[in-house]
Design an enzyme around this catalytic site. Structure first.
Site, PDB file in Angstrom:
ATOM      1  N   ASP A  15     -10.202  -3.861  -5.310  1.00 27.15           N
ATOM      2  CA  ASP A  15      -9.656  -2.864  -4.385  1.00 27.15           C
ATOM      3  C   ASP A  15     -10.246  -1.497  -4.703  1.00 27.15           C
ATOM      4  OD1 ASP A  15      -8.035  -1.150  -2.849  1.00 27.15           O
ATOM      5  OD2 ASP A  15      -6.238  -2.350  -3.165  1.00 27.15           O
ATOM      6  N   SER A  35       0.826  -1.195   0.000  1.00 31.45           N
ATOM      7  CA  SER A  35       0.000   0.000   0.000  1.00 31.45           C
ATOM      8  C   SER A  35       0.874   1.264   0.000  1.00 31.45           C
ATOM      9  CB  SER A  35      -0.957  -0.037   1.195  1.00 31.45           C
ATOM     10  OG  SER A  35      -1.885   1.014   1.149  1.00 31.45           O
ATOM     11  N   HIS A  54      -8.531  -4.340  -0.713  1.00 28.50           N
ATOM     12  CA  HIS A  54      -7.265  -3.790  -0.237  1.00 28.50           C
ATOM     13  C   HIS A  54      -6.757  -4.472   1.029  1.00 28.50           C
ATOM     14  CE1 HIS A  54      -4.208  -0.678  -0.394  1.00 28.50           C
ATOM     15  NE2 HIS A  54      -4.368  -0.446   0.894  1.00 28.50           N
TER      16      HIS A  54
END
Length: 258
Positions: A204, A135, A233
């Site tokens: 996501d 991320s 995610h």
């Protein structure tokens, strides 16, 4: 406006000091200091199994809204699943660093990974290091990888962002708001001179999968990607991520021969 973007981008957990007692008691805990003397903790885990990662070190950069204390179960599982050593460092202004007055920012993340890198290369051949970012952690990961050339063994990106603005507002906004955009990974991917593997959930909605696809297309040495159907995610199973990571590790030259 730039300060507002940073404030939104770095929601460091605000836990009480006692929440980090388990972290402070870990025998693998080491303390690092940035070029400005900012203290950041890190964990250096030894492997517990023989598998594709044997001989490698994973330099791990965690995601947002988490910290070194909160993701200990993940890195423990990572070391066990891969057989690699895992070096998980903290960002300035997160977990124990927060109590020393550290303030998170894009540049602070870059200083943090640079400090972790310098610690490792004093002890490990860079050719045995794989940088792994998840991320927002793909920001410092890509930045480092773009600067060190082919010195490292590989790059592993989980749910990577093209940039903060592109992830949140889309492609057009990244141009109109370019001066305040941060972690512009899309500008750096072409500089990475080692194999790049990307794992991304196809549903996501936090960091769209199209960003991961665009980054892989820009990488000079892409490894076949892992696009996970029906995962977003924060719900990609460890088992699927680790299986893909082990496939990537197995594709690299043996660390013991480098």
């Amino acid at each position: 406006m730039g300060g507002l973007v940073s404030a939104i981008a770095f929601p460091a957990p605000k836990l009480a000091r006692q929440a980090y007692e388990k972290l402070e008691k870990r025998p693998e805990l080491v303390w690092l200091a940035t070029q400005f003397g900012e203290p950041i903790p890190a964990l250096y885990l030894e492997p517990t199994a023989i598998s594709p990662g044997a001989g490698y070190v994973l330099l791990y950069s965690h995601g947002n809204a988490e910290d070194l204390g909160l993701h200990m179960p993940f890195i423990d599982a990572l070391a066990k699943a891969t057989g690699a050593r895992v070096f998980s460092y903290e960002y300035i202004g997160y977990s124990l660093s927060r109590f020393s007055g550290g303030v998170p920012s894009e540049e602070a993340c870059y200083r943090s990974i640079e400090t972790a890198w310098n610690y490792l290369v004093d002890r490990v051949d860079p050719a045995k290091i794989i940088v792994y970012g998840r991320s927002i952690g793909t920001g410092p990961t890509v930045d480092l990888a773009a600067r060190v050339g082919d010195a490292i063994a590989g790059v592993f990106l989980q749910s990577p962002l093209e940039s903060a603005i592109r992830a949140a507002l889309g492609y057009v906004s990244s141009h109109t708001m370019y001066p305040i955009d941060i972690f512009r990974n899309y500008e750096k991917m072409h500089k990475i001179q080692c194999p790049v593997a990307i794992c991304h959930g196809m549903t996501d909605v936090v960091v769209p999968c199209d960003g991961g696809k665009n980054l892989l297309a820009a990488a000079p040495h892409p490894f076949p990607p892992c696009w996970l159907d029906n995962y977003g995610h924060n719900d990609m199973p460890y088992s699927k991520v680790f299986a893909y990571l082990n496939a990537f590790l197995a594709s690299l030259p043996s660390a013991s021969s480098r």
